[in-house]
Write an enzyme that holds these catalytic residues in place. Structure first.
Site, mmCIF file in Angstrom:
data_model
loop_
_atom_site.group_PDB
_atom_site.id
_atom_site.type_symbol
_atom_site.label_atom_id
_atom_site.label_comp_id
_atom_site.label_asym_id
_atom_site.label_seq_id
_atom_site.Cartn_x
_atom_site.Cartn_y
_atom_site.Cartn_z
ATOM 1 N N ARG A 35 20.652 61.554 16.849
ATOM 2 C CA ARG A 35 21.311 62.511 17.968
ATOM 3 C C ARG A 35 22.614 62.380 18.509
ATOM 4 N NH1 ARG A 35 15.784 64.409 20.734
ATOM 5 N NH2 ARG A 35 15.321 66.102 19.364
ATOM 6 N N LYS A 205 -0.474 73.946 13.395
ATOM 7 C CA LYS A 205 -1.248 75.217 13.984
ATOM 8 C C LYS A 205 -0.477 76.642 13.644
ATOM 9 C CE LYS A 205 -2.806 73.750 18.521
ATOM 10 N NZ LYS A 205 -2.363 73.794 19.773
ATOM 11 N N GLY A 361 10.749 68.609 13.778
ATOM 12 C CA GLY A 361 10.711 67.366 13.977
ATOM 13 C C GLY A 361 9.954 66.615 12.814
ATOM 14 N N GLY A 384 12.494 72.962 18.032
ATOM 15 C CA GLY A 384 12.394 74.189 19.056
ATOM 16 C C GLY A 384 13.337 75.294 18.528
HETATM 17 P P1 AMP Z 1 3.657 70.914 13.700
HETATM 18 O O1 AMP Z 1 4.258 70.012 14.826
HETATM 19 O O2 AMP Z 1 3.106 72.070 13.952
HETATM 20 O O3 AMP Z 1 4.833 71.049 12.663
HETATM 21 O O4 AMP Z 1 2.578 69.947 13.151
HETATM 22 C C1 AMP Z 1 2.774 68.461 12.704
HETATM 23 C C2 AMP Z 1 1.527 67.810 12.574
HETATM 24 O O5 AMP Z 1 0.530 68.518 12.009
HETATM 25 C C3 AMP Z 1 1.529 66.513 12.037
HETATM 26 O O6 AMP Z 1 1.322 65.781 13.035
HETATM 27 C C4 AMP Z 1 0.443 66.388 11.101
HETATM 28 O O7 AMP Z 1 -0.123 65.079 11.193
HETATM 29 C C5 AMP Z 1 -0.378 67.431 11.438
HETATM 30 N N1 AMP Z 1 -1.139 68.190 10.232
HETATM 31 C C6 AMP Z 1 -0.504 68.594 9.115
HETATM 32 N N2 AMP Z 1 -1.949 68.761 8.398
HETATM 33 C C7 AMP Z 1 -2.786 68.573 9.128
HETATM 34 C C8 AMP Z 1 -4.231 68.884 8.564
HETATM 35 N N3 AMP Z 1 -4.495 69.465 7.457
HETATM 36 N N4 AMP Z 1 -4.958 68.564 9.607
HETATM 37 C C9 AMP Z 1 -4.601 68.020 10.813
HETATM 38 N N5 AMP Z 1 -3.383 68.083 11.130
HETATM 39 C C10 AMP Z 1 -2.641 68.143 10.083
#
Ligand code: AMP
Length: 403
Positions: A35, A205, A361, A384
């Site tokens: 950054r 999620k 990220g 974000g």
């Molecule tokens: P996000 O911040 O929503 O982009 O999520 C990123 C996180 O999702 C990372 O830390 C990954 O480890 C987690 N992730 C990705 N695939 C899976 C999965 N199949 N089960 C659980 N966590 C996951």
């Protein structure tokens, strides 16, 4: 709107909102200076023109009031090195122990052309995040020109990122070079994409990504959905997902998104198979399964080989690619194959002429880890902010400069 590169900053005191929210270890060493580096071209242009620079940023999440561990003084030495390297000469870098008040006023008043003043953490004042006008006005008094170069906080209507702009006339407020680059690349994806346009959305999620998927249904030809969020879709379609991540309160929403995609002729690609594990652990026992038929007690932690193959094909036939979110738990070696395969395919498609933007990220961490950051067209510094941009929202930090 004034273009930064067209403006001559000679003898002007330029107040720049940068995003120096860098990670520090327990000895206050900067563990990733991306950054800071990203802001250097903007600083250099102003110094080269014969102007002076006043930098303001936040760092971490102070609880309200000053906290030594979040002081920007920890950044002074490294910032000095980065600026000196870029200008090829020693630049006087001054630190103010407060971002407003007498010390900041005096130090900015005495600042000479070619010098840089770094203000203390803006978030030592709760007024910053509240978007307090009086606080923004005090900050505005420190410079003749306001430059916003903090894309990472452009989605926040904070005092220094948005409110402050109203205290500068139209020709004295503008985006910095980083912000210009971020906006140009994001706009290219959203408003000017060469088709087929593929969005790859992954991560944990569905609830975090519903708005972005909804907005992209009007823009994309294909959407790949991977990572933990895919299982909510499989369950919504009647599949058995075992102990995989699933948001039961989003099953209807997932069904609705699939229906909308069909109506809009957007092809949604879900991972047909998964690498499954008996626990969420780097040393878990693993096996393979169809993503809609995962045994109880097992969870999908990465996409399988069939999915990698299908996703590769989709990626290779796309001309514009947006990627946000990993395909699996890539932080653990056993479950990074899918994310790596997708990153590699994006790099190959880019070499074949596709335009690719990676943002958010975790996907940025992934391309860095796999040494592919320079093989994609653009890596965004916004997490974000980028998500909200692709959700179709007008970012306060952008709006404040444009209006
Ligand atoms: P996000 O911040 O929503 O982009 O999520 C990123 C996180 O999702 C990372 O830390 C990954 O480890 C987690 N992730 C990705 N695939 C899976 C999965 N199949 N089960 C659980 N966590 C996951």
């Amino acid at each position: 709107m004034t273009q930064f590169s067209q403006h001559n900053f000679k003898n002007e005191k330029v107040l720049i909102r940068v995003d120096f929210n860098v990670p520090l270890d327990e000895h206050y060493n900067i563990t990733d200076d991306t950054r800071m580096r990203a802001a250097i071209p903007t600083i250099k242009k102003i110094l080269d023109d014969g102007g002076s620079v006043i930098l303001m940023s936040h760092l971490g999440r102070p609880k309200g009031g000053a906290e030594d561990k979040y002081s920007l003084k920890h950044l002074v030495n490294h910032l000095s090195e980065l600026i000196n390297q870029s200008t090829n000469q020693p630049v006087n870098l001054i630190f103010a122990n407060d971002c407003i008040g007498n010390e900041a006023i005096e130090k900015s008043k005495n600042l000479k052309s070619g010098e840089v003043l770094l203000l203390e953490n803006l978030r030592f004042y709760k007024e910053e995040e509240k978007g307090d006008e009086a606080f923004a006005k005090k900050l505005s008094k420190l410079g003749d020109v306001y430059v916003n170069d903090a894309f990472g906080t452009a989605h926040r209507a904070h005092a220094s990122t948005a409110v402050i702009a109203k205290f500068f006339p139209g020709d004295k407020k503008m985006f910095g070079l980083l912000m210009e680059k971020e906006i140009t690349n994001a706009e290219k994806i959203l408003h000017n994409s060469e088709k087929p346009f593929l969005a790859i959305i992954g991560g944990a999620k569905v609830s975090d990504k519903i708005l972005i998927i909804e907005n992209l249904l009007d823009k994309a030809n294909d959407i790949i959905i991977g990572g933990g969020m895919a299982y909510t879709f499989f369950k919504a379609m009647g599949g058995h997902t075992g102990n995989s991540l699933c948001e039961d309160d989003r099953l209807d929403k997932a069904k609705e998104l699939l229906k909308k995609a069909e109506e809009k002729n957007v092809c949604i690609h879900l991972p047909a198979d998964s690498i499954i594990a008996d626990k969420f652990d780097a040393n878990a026992s693993t096996s393979g399964a169809l993503s809609n038929d995962i045994p109880d007690g097992w969870m999908g932690l990465d996409i399988g080989e069939m999915a990698c193959e299908t996703f590769r094909k989709v990626i290779h036939h796309s001309k514009t690619i947006l990627w946000n979110g990993p395909m699996g738990v890539f932080e653990m070696k056993k479950f990074q194959h899918g994310t790596k395969a997708v990153a590699k395919a994006i790099a190959e498609a880019t070499a074949d002429g596709a335009f690719s933007l990676v943002g958010g990220g975790d996907s940025v961490a992934a391309v860095n880890e796999f040494d592919l950051a320079d093989k994609v067209s653009y890596v965004s510094t916004g997490g974000g902010a980028l998500l909200e941009y692709f959700e179709g929202k007008e970012l306060p930090g952008i709006k404040a400069i444009k209006n």
